[in-house]
Design an enzyme around this catalytic site. Structure first.
Site, short mmCIF file in Angstrom:
data_model
loop_
_atom_site.label_atom_id
_atom_site.label_comp_id
_atom_site.label_asym_id
_atom_site.label_seq_id
_atom_site.Cartn_x
_atom_site.Cartn_y
_atom_site.Cartn_z
N SER A 34 75.69 -51.74 -50.41
CA SER A 34 76.82 -51.11 -49.71
C SER A 34 76.38 -50.15 -48.61
CB SER A 34 77.64 -50.34 -50.75
OG SER A 34 78.50 -49.44 -50.12
N GLU A 38 77.67 -47.47 -48.21
CA GLU A 38 77.74 -46.14 -48.84
C GLU A 38 76.32 -45.63 -49.15
OE1 GLU A 38 80.58 -44.40 -49.15
OE2 GLU A 38 79.89 -42.80 -50.48
N TYR A 84 78.20 -43.23 -56.79
CA TYR A 84 78.29 -44.66 -56.50
C TYR A 84 77.18 -45.07 -55.55
CZ TYR A 84 79.98 -48.91 -54.15
OH TYR A 84 80.08 -50.15 -53.58
P1 NAP Z 1 86.55 -54.69 -56.66
O1 NAP Z 1 87.76 -55.33 -56.07
O2 NAP Z 1 86.64 -53.32 -57.21
O3 NAP Z 1 86.02 -55.68 -57.81
C1 NAP Z 1 85.09 -55.26 -58.76
C2 NAP Z 1 84.90 -56.37 -59.78
O4 NAP Z 1 83.95 -55.93 -60.77
C3 NAP Z 1 86.19 -56.72 -60.56
O5 NAP Z 1 86.21 -58.11 -60.79
C4 NAP Z 1 86.00 -55.98 -61.87
O6 NAP Z 1 86.70 -56.53 -62.95
C5 NAP Z 1 84.50 -56.17 -62.06
N1 NAP Z 1 83.92 -55.22 -63.02
C6 NAP Z 1 84.00 -53.88 -63.01
N2 NAP Z 1 83.36 -53.36 -64.06
C7 NAP Z 1 82.84 -54.41 -64.76
C8 NAP Z 1 82.09 -54.53 -65.96
N3 NAP Z 1 81.73 -53.46 -66.66
N4 NAP Z 1 81.73 -55.76 -66.37
C9 NAP Z 1 82.12 -56.87 -65.69
N5 NAP Z 1 82.85 -56.81 -64.55
C10 NAP Z 1 83.21 -55.60 -64.09
O7 NAP Z 1 85.35 -54.69 -55.61
P2 NAP Z 1 85.19 -55.52 -54.25
O8 NAP Z 1 85.80 -54.75 -53.15
O9 NAP Z 1 85.56 -56.93 -54.48
O10 NAP Z 1 83.61 -55.41 -54.02
C11 NAP Z 1 82.71 -56.35 -54.62
C12 NAP Z 1 81.33 -55.72 -54.72
O11 NAP Z 1 80.87 -55.37 -53.41
C13 NAP Z 1 81.25 -54.44 -55.53
O12 NAP Z 1 79.99 -54.41 -56.15
C14 NAP Z 1 81.33 -53.34 -54.50
O13 NAP Z 1 80.71 -52.17 -54.99
C15 NAP Z 1 80.56 -53.97 -53.35
N6 NAP Z 1 80.93 -53.55 -52.00
C16 NAP Z 1 82.22 -53.59 -51.61
C17 NAP Z 1 82.55 -53.24 -50.31
C18 NAP Z 1 83.98 -53.29 -49.82
O14 NAP Z 1 84.26 -52.69 -48.78
N7 NAP Z 1 84.86 -54.00 -50.50
C19 NAP Z 1 81.54 -52.86 -49.40
C20 NAP Z 1 80.23 -52.87 -49.85
C21 NAP Z 1 79.91 -53.24 -51.14
P3 NAP Z 1 88.26 -56.13 -63.25
O15 NAP Z 1 89.08 -56.96 -62.30
O16 NAP Z 1 88.43 -56.50 -64.67
O17 NAP Z 1 88.39 -54.67 -62.97
O1 G4F Z 2 88.87 -46.59 -48.97
P1 G4F Z 2 87.85 -45.68 -49.53
O2 G4F Z 2 88.06 -45.22 -50.93
O3 G4F Z 2 86.46 -46.44 -49.35
P2 G4F Z 2 84.95 -45.91 -49.39
O4 G4F Z 2 84.83 -44.62 -50.10
O5 G4F Z 2 84.43 -45.96 -47.99
O6 G4F Z 2 84.25 -47.02 -50.28
C1 G4F Z 2 84.48 -48.40 -50.07
O7 G4F Z 2 83.56 -48.88 -49.11
C2 G4F Z 2 82.18 -48.85 -49.53
C3 G4F Z 2 81.35 -49.39 -48.35
O8 G4F Z 2 80.95 -48.32 -47.53
C4 G4F Z 2 82.04 -49.71 -50.76
F1 G4F Z 2 80.75 -49.78 -51.12
C5 G4F Z 2 82.89 -49.14 -51.87
O9 G4F Z 2 82.80 -49.99 -53.02
C6 G4F Z 2 84.34 -49.12 -51.41
O10 G4F Z 2 84.77 -50.44 -51.27
O11 G4F Z 2 87.71 -44.38 -48.62
C7 G4F Z 2 87.45 -44.47 -47.23
C8 G4F Z 2 87.59 -43.07 -46.60
C9 G4F Z 2 86.82 -41.97 -47.35
O12 G4F Z 2 86.20 -41.13 -46.43
C10 G4F Z 2 87.89 -41.19 -48.10
O13 G4F Z 2 87.58 -39.82 -48.30
O14 G4F Z 2 88.97 -42.71 -46.71
C11 G4F Z 2 89.06 -41.35 -47.14
N1 G4F Z 2 90.37 -41.13 -47.76
C12 G4F Z 2 91.32 -40.30 -47.28
N2 G4F Z 2 92.37 -40.29 -48.09
C13 G4F Z 2 90.82 -41.69 -48.90
C14 G4F Z 2 92.09 -41.16 -49.11
N3 G4F Z 2 90.28 -42.60 -49.74
C15 G4F Z 2 91.01 -42.99 -50.82
N4 G4F Z 2 90.50 -43.92 -51.66
N5 G4F Z 2 92.25 -42.47 -51.08
C16 G4F Z 2 92.84 -41.55 -50.25
O15 G4F Z 2 93.95 -41.10 -50.50
#
Ligand code: NAP
Ligand code: G4F
Length: 396
Positions: free
Chosen positions: A153, A155, A176
């Site tokens: 990520s 992050e 995280y």
């Molecule tokens: P997400 O929607 O939160 O999905 C997370 C998945 O992990 C869900 O299927 C969840 O199952 C499963 N999970 C959580 N805890 C588990 C456990 N203990 N055992 C087995 N499965 C478990 O995340 P996403 O946005 O699709 O992201 C996919 C991956 O990419 C994650 O690793 C995230 O950290 C990483 N990532 C995401 C972003 C982004 O912007 N989306 C960016 C960079 C990296 P349930 O449905 O049962 O909760």
């Molecule tokens: O949408 P966010 O919670 O995403 P964040 O923290 O960037 O993390 C996501 O992206 C990562 C990749 O860089 C992934 F690895 C991670 O798994 C996840 O998918 O927050 C984005 C920004 C932050 O700066 C947060 O402080 O939005 C700001 N924010 C402002 N108000 C908020 C809120 N975030 C959330 N969740 N909720 C709010 O009300």
């Protein structure tokens, strides 16, 4: 059980990028019920793969994002198979990998919410960090030759200066982020130590109508739709100034697949190169629905007020008017540390994977707003039909 003898040679010598070459290949996806897992499963099925997914046992249904592609496993056409398991259960992970013998493993399961990781740092370390080690060990112990994708990520970069690329040092700003850095290095260690085809996709934020409802983009578009239908009065947010490089999730799962089709394992940044603040996202989303927002006040007292209303929003909730406050700050959503500025440089992916984002920021915001509004419209139509039916019944 036989242990893998890794030779440093990878199981497929040539990259295969055509659909036919992928026929009958088997993939295992952890996190298949999540945003990315669901799009990736669709992509792999469309390429002819058999897809196996790890799902958690839950007291309520947690397969909503993949229900549309699920076929009863008794059906001879079934290509998607679900298996119970958890990232804390090494024995089940090893059995699953040994039994399925996947050609490719996409490890997406994680406690993926950054704010929640401050409340549950140990749990996040266990699932998001050690979970990867459990899976890598399960692959090694099961003796299966497979290709492994680690969902790393942006992050992990934390407050390292932008634009961030594969050479940028990691300075994580959350439990995280720290857990993902650990997992990143474990994937590299297994690649370098055991010759495993293990890659890190360092993905910047990517969103979609399937994004979890508590991430800021989806929280905003969902609240906006509810406000439009008079179901919610206000949206409460935290840090409005943070900037993110937001892409579109379906584009990003394509990059995951491309990474596992390369000749040699490598790590790639995936990003759009554009960055926008949370406030810009909110402004654009509301404007698309016909509400122009102006901001008044500073810091915790900042408020988003209706500057003007246009016809896009028809029908308006009867009590909505210019000057109403729709957005407020709730300090509960602030983080002990926040990443203020992310902007990715994906030139390596462009050159080596021939990958580029197709959907840009503005279009993605519109897709998300339209989808949440459509969902509520459909729900309202159903309610209207049910009301009419029960009116008719009471008149009989
Ligand atoms: P997400 O929607 O939160 O999905 C997370 C998945 O992990 C869900 O299927 C969840 O199952 C499963 N999970 C959580 N805890 C588990 C456990 N203990 N055992 C087995 N499965 C478990 O995340 P996403 O946005 O699709 O992201 C996919 C991956 O990419 C994650 O690793 C995230 O950290 C990483 N990532 C995401 C972003 C982004 O912007 N989306 C960016 C960079 C990296 P349930 O449905 O049962 O909760
Ligand atoms: O949408 P966010 O919670 O995403 P964040 O923290 O960037 O993390 C996501 O992206 C990562 C990749 O860089 C992934 F690895 C991670 O798994 C996840 O998918 O927050 C984005 C920004 C932050 O700066 C947060 O402080 O939005 C700001 N924010 C402002 N108000 C908020 C809120 N975030 C959330 N969740 N909720 C709010 O009300």
């Amino acid at each position: 059980m036989e242990r893998t003898k890794f030779t440093g040679k990878h199981s497929r010598e040539k990259p295969s990028t055509s659909a036919s070459a992928s026929t009958c290949r088997k993939a295992l996806i952890t996190g298949i019920t999540g945003q990315d897992g669901s799009y990736l499963a669709e992509l792999l099925l469309s390429k002819g793969y058999k897809v196996h997914g790890l799902i958690r046992r839950s007291s309520t249904f947690n397969t909503e994002r993949i229900d549309h592609i699920y076929v009863d496993p008794h059906d001879s056409e079934a290509k998607l198979f679900l298996h119970y398991g958890d990232m804390t259960d090494s024995g089940q992970l090893t059995n699953l990998i040994y039994n399925v013998k996947p050609d490719e493993i996409y490890h997406l399961a994680a406690q993926s919410h950054v704010r929640v990781s401050f409340d549950m740092p140990e749990f996040t370390g266990d699932i998001t960090g050690i979970g990867t080690t459990r899976l890598l060990e399960a692959i090694r112990r099961s003796g299966i030759k497979t290709r492994f994708y680690q969902a790393s990520s942006s992050e992990m970069f934390g407050d390292s200066p932008a634009p961030q690329n594969e050479e940028t040092p990691f300075k994580p700003q959350s439990p995280y982020g720290a857990a993902k850095v650990y997992a990143y290095w474990m994937a590299r260690n297994y690649r370098e130590g055991y010759g495993m085809f293990a890659v890190n996709g360092i993905l910047f934020n990517h969103e979609s109508p399937r994004r979890g409802e508590t991430f800021v983009t989806r929280k905003t578009t969902r609240a906006l739709a509810r406000i439009k239908f008079g179901l919610q009065d206000k949206l409460y947010l935290g840090n409005l100034e943070a900037k993110r490089d937001w892409g579109y999730a379906p584009d990003y799962v394509e990059a995951m697949w491309l990474m596992l089709q390369q000749k040699e394992p490598d790590d790639f940044v995936i990003a759009t190169g554009e960055t926008h603040s949370v406030k810009e996202f909110v402004n654009l989303a509301f404007a698309h629905a016909g509400i122009e927002i102006e901001w008044k006040g500073k810091s915790k007292s900042e408020k988003g007020i209706i500057r003007s209303l246009t016809s896009n929003l028809q029908p308006l909730p009867s009590n909505m008017k210019v000057g109403d406050c729709l957005i407020e700050i709730d300090p509960r959503y602030f983080r002990p540390l926040d990443v203020e500025f992310l902007q990715g440089d994906a030139s390596k992916a462009k050159k080596k994977l021939k990958w580029e984002p197709k959907v840009r920021f503005k279009e993605m915001v519109k897709i998300m707003v339209d989808s949440d509004i459509k969902d509520l419209e459909e729900m309202k139509q159903c309610q209207d039909v049910i009301r009419k039916l029960s009116d008719n019944k009471s008149r009989q």
